[in-house]
Scaffold this active site. Structure first.
Site, PDB file in Angstrom:
ATOM      1  N   HIS A 212      -6.745  -4.020  10.715  1.00  0.00           N
ATOM      2  CA  HIS A 212      -6.531  -3.823   9.279  1.00  0.00           C
ATOM      3  C   HIS A 212      -5.293  -4.581   8.800  1.00  0.00           C
ATOM      4  O   HIS A 212      -4.366  -4.836   9.572  1.00  0.00           O
ATOM      5  CB  HIS A 212      -6.499  -2.342   8.876  1.00  0.00           C
ATOM      6  CG  HIS A 212      -5.292  -1.548   9.252  1.00  0.00           C
ATOM      7  ND1 HIS A 212      -5.360  -0.203   9.564  1.00  0.00           N
ATOM      8  CD2 HIS A 212      -3.980  -1.867   9.357  1.00  0.00           C
ATOM      9  CE1 HIS A 212      -4.160   0.253   9.825  1.00  0.00           C
ATOM     10  NE2 HIS A 212      -3.289  -0.738   9.711  1.00  0.00           N
TER      11      HIS A 212
ATOM     12  N   ASP B  33       0.816  -1.212   0.000  1.00  0.00           N
ATOM     13  CA  ASP B  33       0.000   0.000   0.000  1.00  0.00           C
ATOM     14  C   ASP B  33       0.852   1.266   0.000  1.00  0.00           C
ATOM     15  O   ASP B  33       2.076   1.220   0.172  1.00  0.00           O
ATOM     16  CB  ASP B  33      -0.946  -0.013   1.209  1.00  0.00           C
ATOM     17  CG  ASP B  33      -0.227  -0.293   2.534  1.00  0.00           C
ATOM     18  OD1 ASP B  33       1.018  -0.273   2.568  1.00  0.00           O
ATOM     19  OD2 ASP B  33      -0.911  -0.529   3.537  1.00  0.00           O
TER      20      ASP B  33
ATOM     21  N   GLU C  64      -9.268  -1.473   5.799  1.00  0.00           N
ATOM     22  CA  GLU C  64      -9.827  -1.108   7.097  1.00  0.00           C
ATOM     23  C   GLU C  64     -11.099  -1.913   7.370  1.00  0.00           C
ATOM     24  O   GLU C  64     -11.637  -2.550   6.454  1.00  0.00           O
ATOM     25  CB  GLU C  64     -10.166   0.398   7.085  1.00  0.00           C
ATOM     26  CG  GLU C  64      -8.973   1.315   6.821  1.00  0.00           C
ATOM     27  CD  GLU C  64      -8.129   1.560   8.076  1.00  0.00           C
ATOM     28  OE1 GLU C  64      -8.122   0.706   8.993  1.00  0.00           O
ATOM     29  OE2 GLU C  64      -7.472   2.624   8.127  1.00  0.00           O
TER      30      GLU C  64
HETATM   31  C1  GLP Z   1       0.132   0.576   8.639  1.00  0.00           C
HETATM   32  C2  GLP Z   1       0.182  -0.258   7.347  1.00  0.00           C
HETATM   33  C3  GLP Z   1      -0.053  -1.709   7.639  1.00  0.00           C
HETATM   34  C4  GLP Z   1       0.634  -2.036   8.946  1.00  0.00           C
HETATM   35  C5  GLP Z   1      -0.101  -1.394  10.081  1.00  0.00           C
HETATM   36  C6  GLP Z   1       0.531  -1.568  11.452  1.00  0.00           C
HETATM   37  O1  GLP Z   1      -0.458   1.777   8.509  1.00  0.00           O
HETATM   38  N1  GLP Z   1      -0.613   0.179   6.245  1.00  0.00           N
HETATM   39  O2  GLP Z   1       0.410  -2.483   6.548  1.00  0.00           O
HETATM   40  O3  GLP Z   1       0.652  -3.418   9.149  1.00  0.00           O
HETATM   41  O4  GLP Z   1      -0.390  -0.044   9.793  1.00  0.00           O
HETATM   42  O5  GLP Z   1       1.629  -0.732  11.637  1.00  0.00           O
HETATM   43  P1  GLP Z   1       2.705  -0.967  12.776  1.00  0.00           P
HETATM   44  O6  GLP Z   1       3.502  -2.155  12.374  1.00  0.00           O
HETATM   45  O7  GLP Z   1       3.520   0.284  12.793  1.00  0.00           O
HETATM   46  O8  GLP Z   1       1.959  -1.195  14.042  1.00  0.00           O
END
Ligand code: GLP
Length: 245
Positions: free
Chosen positions: A143, A70, A148
């Site tokens: 998510h 993404d 979402e």
């Molecule tokens: C982000 C990404 C996800 C990710 C999630 C968790 O915004 N789009 O792919 O897995 O949020 O992020 P983190 O690993 O910093 O907790």
């Protein structure tokens, strides 16, 4: 069926995930592994370990292809908080993976061309032979990628609106600048087509979402719960992330 492996700390999670990447890269050799990559803080120790293995042990990425999940929209690739920049800083600048074979959805495609660009992204994954190994993090709200709550299991690469909670968590990263309200993400169906999926979760914030995704019903309220329908998913958790099971 989901496999679940629990490690004492995030370093254990990173090593186990790196082992899976290494096995695939070595097995595929010149045929070229197709890697599905994620952003966020969770995969950082994995990326550090892959860079270390590349530098110190010669783990080769020269024949691999990558597809990221993404990107924020709109955002320029050189914006300090773009996922394109994140991947360069934390992985690509330190590996021999050719630039022409690294793919990230564009955060700059104007809306009139966006649906076509998303179809092109799906087509590029298919043309590469599909994703061999997809790494995922999980949001506190369940998510995956930027799918979402409410995302449909049949969803494909598309533009989405970000949850207020997701934007609020990203606010610190953007240092006062407004967090984009939208993103382009692989869909749940795109993700579920990967041959193998590793879900990484570390820290107590993720415990509730992890427990519900693994043990609860598959529901659009929790996008990660659709992973139950995939034949080869491994959850790699540290002890705090596994604590609510
Ligand atoms: C982000 C990404 C996800 C990710 C999630 C968790 O915004 N789009 O792919 O897995 O949020 O992020 P983190 O690993 O910093 O907790």
């Amino acid at each position: 069926m989901s496999r679940v492996e629990v490690f004492v700390d995030a370093a254990g999670v990173a090593r186990a995930a790196a082992d899976a990447f290494e096995a695939l890269l070595r097995e595929r050799g010149k045929d070229g592994a197709v890697l599905g990559l994620a952003t966020g803080s969770t995969p950082l120790p994995l990326y550090r370990e892959l860079v270390r293995r590349h530098r110190e042990e010669g783990l080769p990425f020269a024949h691999a292809t990558s597809f990221n999940l993404d990107e924020y929209w709109p955002i320029a690739p050189d914006h300090p908080r773009s996922f394109a920049r994140f991947m360069d800083e934390h992985l690509f600048d330190h590996l021999d993976l050719p630039a022409a074979r690294r793919h990230i959805p564009s955060g700059l495609t104007p809306v009139p061309g966006l649906a076509a660009a998303c179809q092109d992204y799906e087509a590029a994954i298919a043309a590469a032979g599909g994703i061999d190994l997809q790494v995922l993090g999980i949001g506190v709200n369940g998510h995956i990628g930027f799918n979402e709550p409410g995302a449909l299991p049949g969803s494909r690469t598309r533009m989405v609106e970000l949850d207020d909670s997701t934007r609020a968590r990203a606010r610190g990263d953007f240092g006062g600048e407004e967090v984009p309200a939208r993103a382009v993400t692989m869909g749940l169906a795109t993700i579920l087509e990967a041959r193998r999926i590793l879900v990484l979760a570390t820290g107590p914030d993720k415990a509730a979402a992890v427990a519900a995704a693994i043990d609860g019903p598959a529901t659009t309220a929790l996008p990660a719960s659709w992973l139950q329908q995939h034949p080869d998913v491994t959850w790699l958790l540290d002890a705090p992330a596994a604590a609510a099971r």
